[in-house]
Write a protein that holds these residues in place. Structure first.
Motif, mmCIF file in Angstrom:
data_model
loop_
_atom_site.group_PDB
_atom_site.id
_atom_site.type_symbol
_atom_site.label_atom_id
_atom_site.label_comp_id
_atom_site.label_asym_id
_atom_site.label_seq_id
_atom_site.Cartn_x
_atom_site.Cartn_y
_atom_site.Cartn_z
ATOM 1 N N THR A 37 44.350 2.542 39.154
ATOM 2 C CA THR A 37 43.105 2.697 39.890
ATOM 3 C C THR A 37 42.243 1.458 39.672
ATOM 4 O O THR A 37 42.048 1.023 38.533
ATOM 5 C CB THR A 37 42.349 3.952 39.421
ATOM 6 N N ARG A 48 43.026 0.525 35.799
ATOM 7 C CA ARG A 48 43.138 1.582 34.788
ATOM 8 C C ARG A 48 44.196 2.583 35.224
ATOM 9 O O ARG A 48 44.437 2.765 36.420
ATOM 10 C CB ARG A 48 41.809 2.327 34.622
ATOM 11 N N ARG A 49 44.782 3.254 34.251
ATOM 12 C CA ARG A 49 45.678 4.358 34.572
ATOM 13 C C ARG A 49 44.816 5.478 35.146
ATOM 14 O O ARG A 49 43.726 5.751 34.631
ATOM 15 C CB ARG A 49 46.410 4.808 33.319
ATOM 16 N N PRO A 50 45.259 6.112 36.219
ATOM 17 C CA PRO A 50 44.420 7.126 36.878
ATOM 18 C C PRO A 50 44.197 8.351 35.996
ATOM 19 O O PRO A 50 45.115 8.826 35.339
ATOM 20 C CB PRO A 50 45.201 7.484 38.140
ATOM 21 N N LYS A 51 42.976 8.823 35.998
ATOM 22 C CA LYS A 51 42.625 10.001 35.206
ATOM 23 C C LYS A 51 42.930 11.300 35.946
ATOM 24 O O LYS A 51 42.990 12.359 35.340
ATOM 25 C CB LYS A 51 41.141 9.956 34.835
ATOM 26 N N ASP A 52 43.146 11.204 37.264
ATOM 27 C CA ASP A 52 43.352 12.420 38.055
ATOM 28 C C ASP A 52 44.827 12.763 38.273
ATOM 29 O O ASP A 52 45.142 13.678 39.015
ATOM 30 C CB ASP A 52 42.635 12.313 39.393
ATOM 31 N N SER A 54 48.391 14.043 36.487
ATOM 32 C CA SER A 54 48.946 14.638 35.272
ATOM 33 C C SER A 54 49.965 13.667 34.685
ATOM 34 O O SER A 54 50.472 12.789 35.395
ATOM 35 C CB SER A 54 49.621 15.972 35.606
ATOM 36 N N GLU A 58 52.235 11.005 36.796
ATOM 37 C CA GLU A 58 52.155 9.574 36.489
ATOM 38 C C GLU A 58 53.535 8.973 36.225
ATOM 39 O O GLU A 58 53.883 7.948 36.816
ATOM 40 C CB GLU A 58 51.256 9.348 35.271
#
Length: 132
Positions: A37, A48-52, A54, A58
Motif C-alpha cells: 500500500t 507498507r504491507r497492507p493492514k486490511d 489477512s 497476503e
C-alpha cells in the motif's frame, strides 16, 4: 508523472515506481510479488504491507504474483506449503520459508535464494513451492 525509487518492506529491494502516487493505492513489488500500500509519511512516499489483508490473503497474493512475474507454476505441494508459511507467520511474525531453519529476512518467502534464480538453475525452489 515522475518515476521514483521505492523500497519494498518485504524483500528490502528498491524498484522504480512509475505509477501515479495516490495514498492507499495498491502496488505489486516486481521483485517478490508482495502486495503493498502506498502511503505518504512526513512528505515522503513509502510502501507498507497492507493492514486490511489477512495473513492468508497476503501470502497467497504474494506467491501467486511472484509465480506470475517469473513464469513459474505450483504442484500438489502448494497447499501444505502455504499452511507451513502461515504457521511460521503465527509463530515468528513473518512468512519464513518452511524449509529454512533460520528465521531471518533473507528467508522470507519468496526467499533470497529463490529471488536470485534457484528455480532457473534447479527447476524448482528449495522447498518446492515454485517450479519452472
Amino acid at each position: 508523472m515522475t518515476s521514483e525509487r521505492m523500497l519494498c518492506p518485504v524483500c528490502q529491494v528498491t524498484f522504480l515506481l512509475k505509477e501515479e502516487r495516490v495514498p492507499g493505492k495498491r502496488v505489486v513489488c516486481p521483485v517478490c510479488g508482495a502486495v503493498l500500500t502506498l502511503t505518504e509519511e512526513n512528505g515522503f512516499w513509502v510502501l507498507r504491507r497492507p493492514k486490511d489483508m489477512s495473513p492468508e490473503e497476503e501470502i497467497r497474493a504474494r506467491v501467486e504474483n511472484f509465480a506470475q512475474l517469473r513464469g513459474y507454476h505450483f504442484n500438489e505441494m502448494k497447499e501444505p506449503l502455504i499452511e507451513a508459511l502461515l504457521k511460521k507467520y503465527e509463530r515468528y511474525g513473518d512468512f519464513y520459508c518452511p524449509c529454512k531453519i533460520d528465521n531471518i529476512p533473507e528467508n522470507v518467502c519468496p526467499c533470497l535464494e529463490t529471488r536470485q534464480g534457484s528455480v532457473e538453475r534447479n527447476g524448482r525452489c528449495h522447498c518446492g513451492l515454485f517450479w519452472k
